[in-house]
Write a protein that holds these residues in place. Sequence first.
Motif, PDB file in Angstrom:
ATOM      1  N   THR A 151       1.261  -1.276  -0.106  1.00 46.68           N
ATOM      2  CA  THR A 151       0.144  -0.198  -0.018  1.00 46.68           C
ATOM      3  C   THR A 151       1.201   1.108   0.014  1.00 46.68           C
ATOM      4  OG1 THR A 151      -0.244   0.419   2.493  1.00 46.68           O
ATOM      5  CG2 THR A 151      -1.805  -1.115   1.062  1.00 46.68           C
ATOM      6  N   ALA A 152       2.580   1.666   0.058  1.00 45.82           N
ATOM      7  CA  ALA A 152       2.857   2.632   0.680  1.00 45.82           C
ATOM      8  C   ALA A 152       3.140   2.876  -0.612  1.00 45.82           C
ATOM      9  CB  ALA A 152       4.013   1.636   0.706  1.00 45.82           C
ATOM     10  N   ALA A 153       2.874   3.499  -2.043  1.00 44.82           N
ATOM     11  CA  ALA A 153       3.749   3.906  -2.934  1.00 44.82           C
ATOM     12  C   ALA A 153       2.194   3.926  -3.403  1.00 44.82           C
ATOM     13  CB  ALA A 153       4.622   2.779  -3.974  1.00 44.82           C
ATOM     14  N   GLU A 154       1.451   4.191  -3.100  1.00 48.72           N
ATOM     15  CA  GLU A 154       0.110   4.748  -4.237  1.00 48.72           C
ATOM     16  C   GLU A 154       0.257   5.970  -3.233  1.00 48.72           C
ATOM     17  OE1 GLU A 154      -3.746   2.943  -4.358  1.00 48.72           O
ATOM     18  OE2 GLU A 154      -4.319   4.791  -4.221  1.00 48.72           O
ATOM     19  N   PRO A 155       0.844   7.963  -3.878  1.00 43.56           N
ATOM     20  CA  PRO A 155       0.740   9.016  -3.840  1.00 43.56           C
ATOM     21  C   PRO A 155      -0.748   9.293  -3.098  1.00 43.56           C
ATOM     22  CG  PRO A 155       1.227   8.233  -5.493  1.00 43.56           C
ATOM     23  CD  PRO A 155       1.454   6.999  -5.403  1.00 43.56           C
ATOM     24  N   ALA A 166       9.347  -0.712  -9.601  1.00 41.75           N
ATOM     25  CA  ALA A 166      10.613  -0.115  -9.184  1.00 41.75           C
ATOM     26  C   ALA A 166      10.227  -0.694  -8.156  1.00 41.75           C
ATOM     27  CB  ALA A 166      10.550   1.898  -8.760  1.00 41.75           C
ATOM     28  N   ARG A 167       9.845  -0.715  -7.437  1.00 46.62           N
ATOM     29  CA  ARG A 167       9.598  -1.952  -6.429  1.00 46.62           C
ATOM     30  C   ARG A 167       9.934  -3.406  -5.933  1.00 46.62           C
ATOM     31  NH1 ARG A 167       4.361  -3.953  -2.091  1.00 46.62           N
ATOM     32  NH2 ARG A 167       5.944  -4.850  -1.166  1.00 46.62           N
ATOM     33  N   GLN A 168       9.326  -3.473  -7.228  1.00 43.64           N
ATOM     34  CA  GLN A 168       9.974  -5.371  -8.106  1.00 43.64           C
ATOM     35  C   GLN A 168      11.230  -5.601  -8.742  1.00 43.64           C
ATOM     36  OE1 GLN A 168       6.450  -5.934 -10.399  1.00 43.64           O
ATOM     37  NE2 GLN A 168       5.283  -5.313  -9.527  1.00 43.64           N
TER      38      GLN A 168
END
Length: 241
Positions: free
Chosen positions: A18-22, A47-49
């Motif tokens: 859930t962290a990367a949805e600004p 990018a996280r992957q």
Amino acid sequence: MDTDTDTDTDTDTDTPATAAEPGAGPTAAPFGDDDPRMAFARAVGTARQVIGAVEPDHLDRPTPCDAFDVRELLAHLTAVLRRVAVIGGGGSPFEVPDQVTDVADDGWAEAWVAAAHAVQGVWTDDVLDRSVQVPWRPMSGREALGIYTCEVTVHTWDLARAIDQEVDWDPLAVAAGEAAIRAELPNQGRHEMFEAARAAMPAEADGWPDPFLAAAPVAVDAPAIDRLVAYNGRPPQWPAS
């Protein structure tokens, strides 16, 4: 929203996904495709992957971004995401160094998620049409997120090439990044553009380098990710055989 390349909603705020949805909380409706936060969130998820696939023996490898090896590129990518949070909160992009120095070699994935949480906390609806400052000029939040969607995607490509990682590129993120960078940068005269910008920068920007090189050649029918990286100055065939 899960920050992988699908668009399912994930309401568990304790999971890194859930962290990367600004800009949207865990109970908010998903962004529409015309909201720049959607494309940016997908770029951050991709990018996280790739960051998660980096192994210790990858860290000293060269990358298509000539200034950085893998470790330095991770430090720069994390700095970029932290910078997006800072400018969304009304700060100067020069508050964040070009590379972070506070992350251990085994801490990049965690640092990425933490930076994504910071972005999520500040990029609310009102920021999109407010003026924010990127290093070379002020622009609207919408424009800035497009530029940073481009930067995150291209550096993710750099990283993936360096570690031989196959990527399922998100078409929305790639298209948004390409549209933003083509609208912002001319095909020629980029150095002159940034040289003029440097003259108006604050003292803390001393030594700021050109962020984009001249466009590299690419076939008109090349895949979208190849067109994007080429317009950003990367030969899509890196490393040359």
